[in-house]
Design a protein around this motif. Structure first.
Motif, PDB file in Angstrom:
ATOM      1  N   PHE A 195       0.878  -5.275 -11.306  1.00 29.54           N
ATOM      2  CA  PHE A 195       0.687  -5.816  -9.961  1.00 29.54           C
ATOM      3  C   PHE A 195       0.527  -4.687  -8.941  1.00 29.54           C
ATOM      4  CE2 PHE A 195       2.637  -7.040  -5.895  1.00 29.54           C
ATOM      5  CZ  PHE A 195       1.810  -8.089  -5.528  1.00 29.54           C
ATOM      6  N   PHE A 196       1.407  -3.673  -9.002  1.00 30.79           N
ATOM      7  CA  PHE A 196       1.331  -2.587  -8.029  1.00 30.79           C
ATOM      8  C   PHE A 196       0.164  -1.639  -8.296  1.00 30.79           C
ATOM      9  CE2 PHE A 196       5.664  -3.863  -6.877  1.00 30.79           C
ATOM     10  CZ  PHE A 196       5.515  -3.898  -5.504  1.00 30.79           C
ATOM     11  N   GLY A 225      -2.676  -3.578  -6.739  1.00 28.42           N
ATOM     12  CA  GLY A 225      -2.554  -3.543  -5.279  1.00 28.42           C
ATOM     13  C   GLY A 225      -2.899  -2.188  -4.695  1.00 28.42           C
ATOM     14  N   SER A 226      -2.453  -1.116  -5.342  1.00 26.23           N
ATOM     15  CA  SER A 226      -2.744   0.223  -4.820  1.00 26.23           C
ATOM     16  C   SER A 226      -4.227   0.571  -4.989  1.00 26.23           C
ATOM     17  CB  SER A 226      -1.853   1.272  -5.477  1.00 26.23           C
ATOM     18  OG  SER A 226      -2.026   1.265  -6.871  1.00 26.23           O
ATOM     19  N   PHE A 239      -6.686  -1.637  -4.967  1.00 26.45           N
ATOM     20  CA  PHE A 239      -7.339  -2.429  -3.931  1.00 26.45           C
ATOM     21  C   PHE A 239      -7.197  -1.739  -2.565  1.00 26.45           C
ATOM     22  CE2 PHE A 239      -7.005  -5.604  -0.541  1.00 26.45           C
ATOM     23  CZ  PHE A 239      -8.253  -6.210  -0.647  1.00 26.45           C
ATOM     24  N   THR A 240      -5.999  -1.240  -2.280  1.00 21.81           N
ATOM     25  CA  THR A 240      -5.756  -0.568  -1.009  1.00 21.81           C
ATOM     26  C   THR A 240      -6.601   0.697  -0.883  1.00 21.81           C
ATOM     27  OG1 THR A 240      -3.504  -1.424  -0.950  1.00 21.81           O
ATOM     28  CG2 THR A 240      -3.976   0.476   0.453  1.00 21.81           C
ATOM     29  N   TRP A 260      -9.387  -1.809   0.950  1.00 22.42           N
ATOM     30  CA  TRP A 260      -8.755  -2.022   2.240  1.00 22.42           C
ATOM     31  C   TRP A 260      -8.916  -0.826   3.183  1.00 22.42           C
ATOM     32  CZ3 TRP A 260      -3.021  -4.007   2.653  1.00 22.42           C
ATOM     33  CH2 TRP A 260      -2.744  -4.337   3.962  1.00 22.42           C
ATOM     34  N   ALA A 264      -0.655   4.937  -0.860  1.00 21.81           N
ATOM     35  CA  ALA A 264      -1.261   4.123  -1.910  1.00 21.81           C
ATOM     36  C   ALA A 264      -1.425   4.929  -3.192  1.00 21.81           C
ATOM     37  CB  ALA A 264      -2.610   3.574  -1.443  1.00 21.81           C
TER      38      ALA A 264
END
Length: 193
Positions: free
Chosen positions: A13-14, A17-18, A20-21, A25, A54
């Protein structure tokens, strides 16, 4: 074979997320780069802090996932798998602590400015003052202290003077690290809106 599926899932998950960031993002949301050069003057760009964070989250998540897969099974069979009532209570307490601290971070600064204006201070609106001392620090410092101290208290299952001292020191250090080296950086939540 997965030894700790919850840890591996959290790591995945992380990592997602990182990534993606880092690659979606930050490039879409931040106009300047990591390092900016203007008239041969090199400065730290707005993307530096979130990119470093990130990237650090990505590295730690990868290491956490690898260690969860390769480490040996625990020797005891008393370890419970899955979530139980205590896990949900712990999670609920964390959600309350984070929610209260974020509410303080967002609303305390404007509330203090409104109170000063109500008592005849005539200092202007919070939007005009969000980059000036002490108004830019009110929500960040109080909300940050509440967040750190709340989480420490929940993990220790008690309120302690040491936890309060660590929280104060952490907020001061984080404020210095983010506020001093960056000329145009607004501390959260002042940069939004």
């Amino acid at each position: 074979m997965q030894k700790a599926p919850w840890t591996v899932g959290l790591a995945i998950f992380f990592v997602a997320g990182s990534l993606f960031t880092l690659f979606v993002w930050i490039p879409i949301d931040i106009e300047t780069g990591v390092i900016e050069t203007f008239r041969r003057r090199v400065t730290i760009g707005d993307a530096m802090a979130p990119t470093v964070m990130a990237a650090a989250i990505l590295v730690v998540s990868i290491v956490m996932g690898i260690l969860a897969v390769i480490r040996p099974e625990p020797s005891t069979s008393k370890v419970k798998e899955g979530l139980d009532k205590q896990s949900f209570v712990f999670l609920a307490r964390l959600i309350v602590a984070v929610s209260v601290s974020l509410a303080l971070m967002v609303y305390l600064g404007p509330l203090v400015v409104d109170m000063v204006n109500a008592f005849g201070g005539e200092i202007g609106s919070y939007r005009q003052l969000r980059a000036t001392y002490p108004y830019k620090l009110i929500g960040y410092v109080v909300g940050g202290f509440t967040l750190i101290y709340g989480i420490i208290s929940i993990v220790e299952n008690r309120f302690s003077a040491n936890g309060a001292l660590v929280s104060i020191i952490a907020v001061i250090v984080i404020t210095i690290l983010y506020d001093v080296p960056f000329d145009n950086l607004l501390l959260p939540p002042n940069g939004s809106g």
